[in-house]
Design an enzyme around this catalytic site. Sequence first.
Site, short mmCIF file in Angstrom:
data_model
loop_
_atom_site.label_atom_id
_atom_site.label_comp_id
_atom_site.label_asym_id
_atom_site.label_seq_id
_atom_site.Cartn_x
_atom_site.Cartn_y
_atom_site.Cartn_z
N GLY A 1 39.27 35.60 34.64
CA GLY A 1 38.43 36.09 35.74
C GLY A 1 37.30 35.12 36.03
O GLY A 1 37.32 33.99 35.55
N ASN A 2 36.36 35.55 36.83
CA ASN A 2 35.21 34.69 37.13
C ASN A 2 33.96 35.56 37.26
O ASN A 2 34.04 36.78 37.18
CB ASN A 2 35.48 33.86 38.38
CG ASN A 2 35.74 34.74 39.58
OD1 ASN A 2 34.86 35.43 40.05
ND2 ASN A 2 36.99 34.74 40.06
N ARG A 3 32.83 34.90 37.48
CA ARG A 3 31.55 35.61 37.41
C ARG A 3 31.13 36.29 38.71
O ARG A 3 30.02 36.82 38.79
CB ARG A 3 30.45 34.62 37.06
CG ARG A 3 30.57 34.04 35.68
CD ARG A 3 29.40 33.08 35.54
NE ARG A 3 29.54 32.25 34.38
CZ ARG A 3 28.63 32.17 33.42
NH1 ARG A 3 27.54 32.88 33.49
NH2 ARG A 3 28.81 31.36 32.41
#
Length: 399
Positions: free
Chosen positions: A207-209
Amino acid sequence: MSEPKKELVLGVGAGIAAYKACDLLRRLQDFGFGVTVVPTPSSLNFVGKTTWEALSGRQVNTQVWEDVPNVAHIALADRSDYLLVAPATADLIARIAHGRADDLLTNVVLATQAPIFIVPAMHPQMWLNAATIANVELLRARGITVMEPHVGRLTGSDSGIGRFPDTESIIIAFKASIGPSQDLLGKRILITAGGTREEIDPVRYIGNRSSGKQGYALAAAAISRGARVQLIAANTHLPDVAGAEIIKVGSTAQMHTALEAAFAECDALIMCAAVADARPLQSSAHKIKSKSFEKIELTPNEDLLASVAHQRRSGQILVGFAAETEDGFANAQRKIETKGIDLIYVNDVSGGAIFNSELTHGWIIDKDGYSKEIAETTKDTLANELLDMVSHRLGLPNV
Ligand code: CTP
């Protein structure tokens, strides 16, 4: 741009900042206002009639004795949607506060029903003088907006409060005072927000932030400007945006499906989501035990923006986002071309900056080479800046 939607009188007082009002006039025209300049007679000592006529493309008068058959003060007062007085000297503020009508501008001010916005500029002693303070209070009590002047260098050697604010600050304050425009009324805006996740096993994901805050700010701003908004939200934990149709997705494939379903109908797509660039070749139905968790074989995801750009109808506007840590500007310019989009907002996220923050800063770049730096501001303000550009590209007067 299409015909201006709103009429505005730009009143110019006799301060040296009158020359800065030339830039303000241009920016107001960029936003779709039809502007008639009404300078006070003494302000012509700083900027002459010819300049105002050339810049506005309209006749300029300073006294009620000119253009008598048209009864200019009443005609201007009636047809104006807004009155913006910039710069306003202490004397002009006093004359307006006391209902004087000794030149064309103060006649128009007295006769109009339009909202009035005043931008003072004077030396600190005059701004802080009890008479000026009382006059400003009187004007504000009557519903006239008087902007606070800035602090800084003034004419001569002094500095302090009283400086004419920069054009950008005036535009932001003025637009805020007139309330949200309805320039996107009935337009369909499709927005993606958040970050997609790719399942590795039932426990883990790539995932990412991305928090989704910028996409949600865009959705809220577009709704308040009259748009019909579909928001494809990936893994966000934010309160729903009232009035938006929200489609919740998890993975890139799910976002792709939702995008394909909604894209054809939209007037503009703003692809704010951070899309995972790759996914595990296989996701495991069972938790992978730590001893076997050594490497994940990845396969690239399709570029969603580039893929829908190939299906675009003429007139559809496509906006991308780019979170970069080096060579951001050049990378973003390249992405406009490779993805086939109209605009991009690029920001520097080195060290995790901007993710989940209330603030942002970066550059808006368009495919025609225009770029605009966005100094640190709220995600709501950026949302409106981007929507202004979308609105402009859709051919809507941006008022
Ligand atoms: N984007 C997309 N599909 C992808 C990757 C990105 O639609 N698979 C969109 C993003 O939503 C964003 C824009 O493309 O609006 C740019 O995203 P970014 O991650 O900066 O672009 P990439 O092409 O992935 O470039 P990079 O090599 O910098 O990761």
